[in-house]
Design a protein around this motif. Sequence first.
Motif, PDB file in Angstrom:
ATOM      1  N   TYR A 284      40.511  44.216  40.230  1.00 18.93           N
ATOM      2  CA  TYR A 284      41.265  43.672  39.095  1.00 18.93           C
ATOM      3  C   TYR A 284      40.353  42.955  38.104  1.00 18.93           C
ATOM      4  CZ  TYR A 284      41.286  39.559  42.208  1.00 18.93           C
ATOM      5  OH  TYR A 284      40.922  38.547  43.058  1.00 18.93           O
ATOM      6  N   SER A 285      39.402  42.166  38.569  1.00 21.82           N
ATOM      7  CA  SER A 285      38.453  41.555  37.649  1.00 21.82           C
ATOM      8  C   SER A 285      37.480  42.613  37.141  1.00 21.82           C
ATOM      9  CB  SER A 285      37.657  40.454  38.354  1.00 21.82           C
ATOM     10  OG  SER A 285      36.585  40.010  37.533  1.00 21.82           O
ATOM     11  N   ASN A 286      37.216  42.583  35.852  1.00 22.30           N
ATOM     12  CA  ASN A 286      36.304  43.571  35.264  1.00 22.30           C
ATOM     13  C   ASN A 286      35.069  42.926  34.653  1.00 22.30           C
ATOM     14  OD1 ASN A 286      37.349  46.352  35.589  1.00 22.30           O
ATOM     15  ND2 ASN A 286      39.167  45.501  34.607  1.00 22.30           N
ATOM     16  N   TRP A 287      34.648  41.768  35.205  1.00 23.94           N
ATOM     17  CA  TRP A 287      33.466  41.140  34.610  1.00 23.94           C
ATOM     18  C   TRP A 287      32.231  42.019  34.792  1.00 23.94           C
ATOM     19  CZ3 TRP A 287      28.898  39.657  36.892  1.00 23.94           C
ATOM     20  CH2 TRP A 287      28.863  39.426  38.276  1.00 23.94           C
TER      21      TRP A 287
ATOM     22  N   PRO B 173      29.953  28.517  49.727  1.00 30.93           N
ATOM     23  CA  PRO B 173      29.340  28.413  48.402  1.00 30.93           C
ATOM     24  C   PRO B 173      30.170  29.050  47.297  1.00 30.93           C
ATOM     25  CG  PRO B 173      28.345  30.220  49.596  1.00 30.93           C
ATOM     26  CD  PRO B 173      29.327  29.575  50.544  1.00 30.93           C
ATOM     27  N   PHE B 174      31.279  29.718  47.659  1.00 34.24           N
ATOM     28  CA  PHE B 174      32.023  30.524  46.693  1.00 34.24           C
ATOM     29  C   PHE B 174      33.318  29.850  46.270  1.00 34.24           C
ATOM     30  CE2 PHE B 174      29.794  33.603  49.527  1.00 34.24           C
ATOM     31  CZ  PHE B 174      28.769  33.907  48.640  1.00 34.24           C
ATOM     32  N   MET B 175      33.757  30.194  45.066  1.00 35.75           N
ATOM     33  CA  MET B 175      34.955  29.606  44.504  1.00 35.75           C
ATOM     34  C   MET B 175      36.105  30.611  44.502  1.00 35.75           C
ATOM     35  SD  MET B 175      32.531  27.512  43.780  1.00 35.75           S
ATOM     36  CE  MET B 175      31.418  28.503  42.808  1.00 35.75           C
ATOM     37  N   GLY B 176      37.260  30.135  44.969  1.00 40.37           N
ATOM     38  CA  GLY B 176      38.487  30.909  44.853  1.00 40.37           C
ATOM     39  C   GLY B 176      39.492  30.108  44.059  1.00 40.37           C
ATOM     40  N   THR B 177      40.416  30.803  43.404  1.00 40.19           N
ATOM     41  CA  THR B 177      41.464  30.094  42.676  1.00 40.19           C
ATOM     42  C   THR B 177      42.795  30.794  42.882  1.00 40.19           C
ATOM     43  OG1 THR B 177      41.549  31.256  40.529  1.00 40.19           O
ATOM     44  CG2 THR B 177      39.748  29.673  40.852  1.00 40.19           C
ATOM     45  N   ALA B 178      43.852  30.029  42.653  1.00 41.25           N
ATOM     46  CA  ALA B 178      45.200  30.585  42.692  1.00 41.25           C
ATOM     47  C   ALA B 178      45.691  30.941  41.296  1.00 41.25           C
ATOM     48  CB  ALA B 178      46.158  29.594  43.347  1.00 41.25           C
ATOM     49  N   LYS B 179      44.786  30.980  40.338  1.00 40.26           N
ATOM     50  CA  LYS B 179      45.156  31.401  38.982  1.00 40.26           C
ATOM     51  C   LYS B 179      45.535  32.880  39.003  1.00 40.26           C
ATOM     52  CE  LYS B 179      44.972  31.877  34.362  1.00 40.26           C
ATOM     53  NZ  LYS B 179      45.332  33.322  34.290  1.00 40.26           N
ATOM     54  N   ASN B 180      46.716  33.184  38.470  1.00 39.86           N
ATOM     55  CA  ASN B 180      47.138  34.575  38.389  1.00 39.86           C
ATOM     56  C   ASN B 180      46.166  35.390  37.554  1.00 39.86           C
ATOM     57  OD1 ASN B 180      49.411  33.852  39.813  1.00 39.86           O
ATOM     58  ND2 ASN B 180      50.795  33.949  38.067  1.00 39.86           N
TER      59      ASN B 180
ATOM     60  N   ASN C 139      43.828  42.601  46.409  1.00 41.99           N
ATOM     61  CA  ASN C 139      42.992  42.510  47.604  1.00 41.99           C
ATOM     62  C   ASN C 139      41.588  43.066  47.413  1.00 41.99           C
ATOM     63  OD1 ASN C 139      44.963  41.246  49.054  1.00 41.99           O
ATOM     64  ND2 ASN C 139      45.427  42.953  50.414  1.00 41.99           N
ATOM     65  N   GLY C 140      41.006  42.829  46.261  1.00 37.93           N
ATOM     66  CA  GLY C 140      39.608  43.173  46.081  1.00 37.93           C
ATOM     67  C   GLY C 140      38.726  42.093  46.691  1.00 37.93           C
ATOM     68  N   ASP C 141      37.436  42.205  46.477  1.00 38.43           N
ATOM     69  CA  ASP C 141      36.515  41.188  46.983  1.00 38.43           C
ATOM     70  C   ASP C 141      35.355  41.046  46.007  1.00 38.43           C
ATOM     71  OD1 ASP C 141      34.301  43.077  47.866  1.00 38.43           O
ATOM     72  OD2 ASP C 141      35.919  43.800  49.154  1.00 38.43           O
TER      73      ASP C 141
ATOM     74  N   VAL D 260      44.100  28.593  53.602  1.00 39.18           N
ATOM     75  CA  VAL D 260      43.503  28.346  52.287  1.00 39.18           C
ATOM     76  C   VAL D 260      44.350  28.894  51.150  1.00 39.18           C
ATOM     77  CG1 VAL D 260      41.170  28.317  53.220  1.00 39.18           C
ATOM     78  CG2 VAL D 260      42.095  30.464  52.334  1.00 39.18           C
ATOM     79  N   GLY D 261      45.447  29.561  51.461  1.00 41.38           N
ATOM     80  CA  GLY D 261      46.255  30.177  50.426  1.00 41.38           C
ATOM     81  C   GLY D 261      45.843  31.612  50.182  1.00 41.38           C
ATOM     82  N   ARG D 262      46.539  32.229  49.255  1.00 45.50           N
ATOM     83  CA  ARG D 262      46.184  33.582  48.834  1.00 45.50           C
ATOM     84  C   ARG D 262      45.423  33.449  47.522  1.00 45.50           C
ATOM     85  NH1 ARG D 262      46.651  38.818  48.621  1.00 45.50           N
ATOM     86  NH2 ARG D 262      47.081  39.816  46.618  1.00 45.50           N
ATOM     87  N   LEU D 263      44.115  33.480  47.611  1.00 45.38           N
ATOM     88  CA  LEU D 263      43.265  33.137  46.477  1.00 45.38           C
ATOM     89  C   LEU D 263      42.552  34.354  45.906  1.00 45.38           C
ATOM     90  CD1 LEU D 263      41.605  29.919  47.956  1.00 45.38           C
ATOM     91  CD2 LEU D 263      43.584  30.045  46.435  1.00 45.38           C
ATOM     92  N   SER D 264      42.188  34.226  44.658  1.00 46.00           N
ATOM     93  CA  SER D 264      41.387  35.242  43.983  1.00 46.00           C
ATOM     94  C   SER D 264      39.915  34.878  44.107  1.00 46.00           C
ATOM     95  CB  SER D 264      41.767  35.316  42.500  1.00 46.00           C
ATOM     96  OG  SER D 264      40.848  36.104  41.776  1.00 46.00           O
ATOM     97  N   PHE D 265      39.117  35.799  44.668  1.00 44.11           N
ATOM     98  CA  PHE D 265      37.689  35.546  44.849  1.00 44.11           C
ATOM     99  C   PHE D 265      36.808  36.510  44.049  1.00 44.11           C
ATOM    100  CE2 PHE D 265      39.148  33.241  48.606  1.00 44.11           C
ATOM    101  CZ  PHE D 265      38.326  32.118  48.579  1.00 44.11           C
ATOM    102  N   GLU D 266      37.393  37.433  43.288  1.00 44.41           N
ATOM    103  CA  GLU D 266      36.560  38.415  42.590  1.00 44.41           C
ATOM    104  C   GLU D 266      35.660  37.769  41.536  1.00 44.41           C
ATOM    105  OE1 GLU D 266      39.231  42.463  43.182  1.00 44.41           O
ATOM    106  OE2 GLU D 266      38.412  41.995  41.215  1.00 44.41           O
TER     107      GLU D 266
END
Length: 568
Positions: free
Chosen positions: A64-67, A412-419, A56-58, A297-303
């Motif tokens: 979780y994402s460390n870019w 304008p933003f992309m979310g994905t269901a990729k684990n 549940n980050g943003d 929209v699902g439970r998506l990753s947006f980080e």
Amino acid sequence: MKKKILLSVVIAGLLSFGACKKALDYTPTGVVSADDLKTPAAVDGLVTAAYAAIGNGDMIGHIYSNWVYGSVRSDDAYKGGGGTGDQGWVDDMEHYNTVRPTMDAFVPRTWKNLFKSISRANVALRAVNALTDAEYPNKKIRTAELRFLRAHSYFTMKRLYKNIPIFDENATEDEIAKTSNTLSNDEAWNKIAEDFQFAVENLPTTQAELGRANKLSAQAYLAKVRLYQAYEQDDKHQVTNINQTRLQEVIALTQAVISSGKYSLSPDIADNFLAETENGPESIFAIQFTINDGTAVGRLSFEDGTTYPSGAPQYGCCGFHAPSQNMVNAFTTNASGLPNFDSFNNSIADLVNGTFDVRLDHTVGIEGHPYKYDNTKPFSNSWVRDPGVYGNFHAMREEQLSTSGSYYKLGPFMGTAKNYDVLRYDDILLMQAEAYIETGQHVKALPLINQIRERAAQSTGRLKKADGTFPTKYNVKPYSAADWTPDYARKALQWERRLEFATEGSRFFDLVRWGIAEKTLNAYLAVEKNRRTFLATAKFTAGRDEYLPIPQAEITFTNGLYKQNPGY
């Protein structure tokens, strides 16, 4: 794409989470309280909510994402986007010397989001503890899962901030308010390790539902904790000793995972970066995401939602996370198919005539090369948002094609269901190799590292251009036993980690763990600022920049109970 996994939408009916003034103020709120949740089904819902919380980050509060924290702060990548003022907080972190405890995004928001996840675990633990074993037959297993999740969030916090307050579900509000962030480094690591050890002792080797932690994932995570703990630091973050006992624990724990036979390297490294092949043999523990699950929209990753090519019509935003020239150069290989350890950065890599590690084309968007394995739409320099500042390379490991069933564009933003893989088998192999090298058993590390290189060499199946040719000249060979000295082995291990996890956000934390961040990053900046002038004032300061500052708002809220990290 509906995935039959643990993180279902039932959590929406159980809990909703409100805003809070400060992280320690945070209490989950909603139509029901933890005291009302007395049935095993309701408690299972709280456990599910705790799993959800670690994802549940943003976009400006990553957990979780460390870019940003691990890739841009290292020599792997630049911020990217529309110039240095776009997401200026990230530019501050890329320059090190402008990071402020009073930042209003990323540093304080990540702190708060991580404490939200810890709070959910503790709320669920209190509910589980209130039931008897007879009432709740899964009590011990669910307790172990929750302690695993809590330890995951504390581990993430400790890598970022080092000096953090740690408390469990039994702490009262008054006790939490009196909990400082002044534990010794070793004490803090041990508290995190206690949760993982409990999970090791009480989780089954296999779980019926995808996404749940198991005994082996707990062993893998405990190995990671002990590996970080082995590199003992003083109060100025400098490595003063490498603890051999801790490294022996790493060897034993990783061997338990390896010997289980449950996990293995995927035949193609690309399988780790595609939603269509997730939860594969290499994934040991992953944060699960969903789409087409009955919700809007699902439970998506947006980080990673701002890291897509800005100029590509199928995406449109926002061009962040641009691989550095230094990192691209690091993929070059010599005539023997081995890295150019000492000369890799002497000049700009020749992408036409030079030879490279295969993993380059799994990592970097390059003009004319297939982007994310789609050779019908090769990457174009016209997709880059600000090439004059950041060059023409683009990250692509975490991004998904717009044609993927996991992809969703929200505004304008992309979310994905990729684990999001937290622990992979390639990491286990390299952790064990590192422990062998640092305990004087470097010979045992050779076959482990060569497994990684051999898999890389074979990962060409998705890389051909539309005309059937490869975009790059590949030459990747295993290391030879004849040259495998302790110093060479250490250099090879560190190089292999960089390439294997390039742009995934491990790099900065590896450099800090090894005690070479200042030396490596200032050497990088000395050259890179001549290629990218926006880095002209960047300088890494040892004893400060290894960790983020404690958010000033948290220090103020605790009336100075929390102590600021050195140098801020």
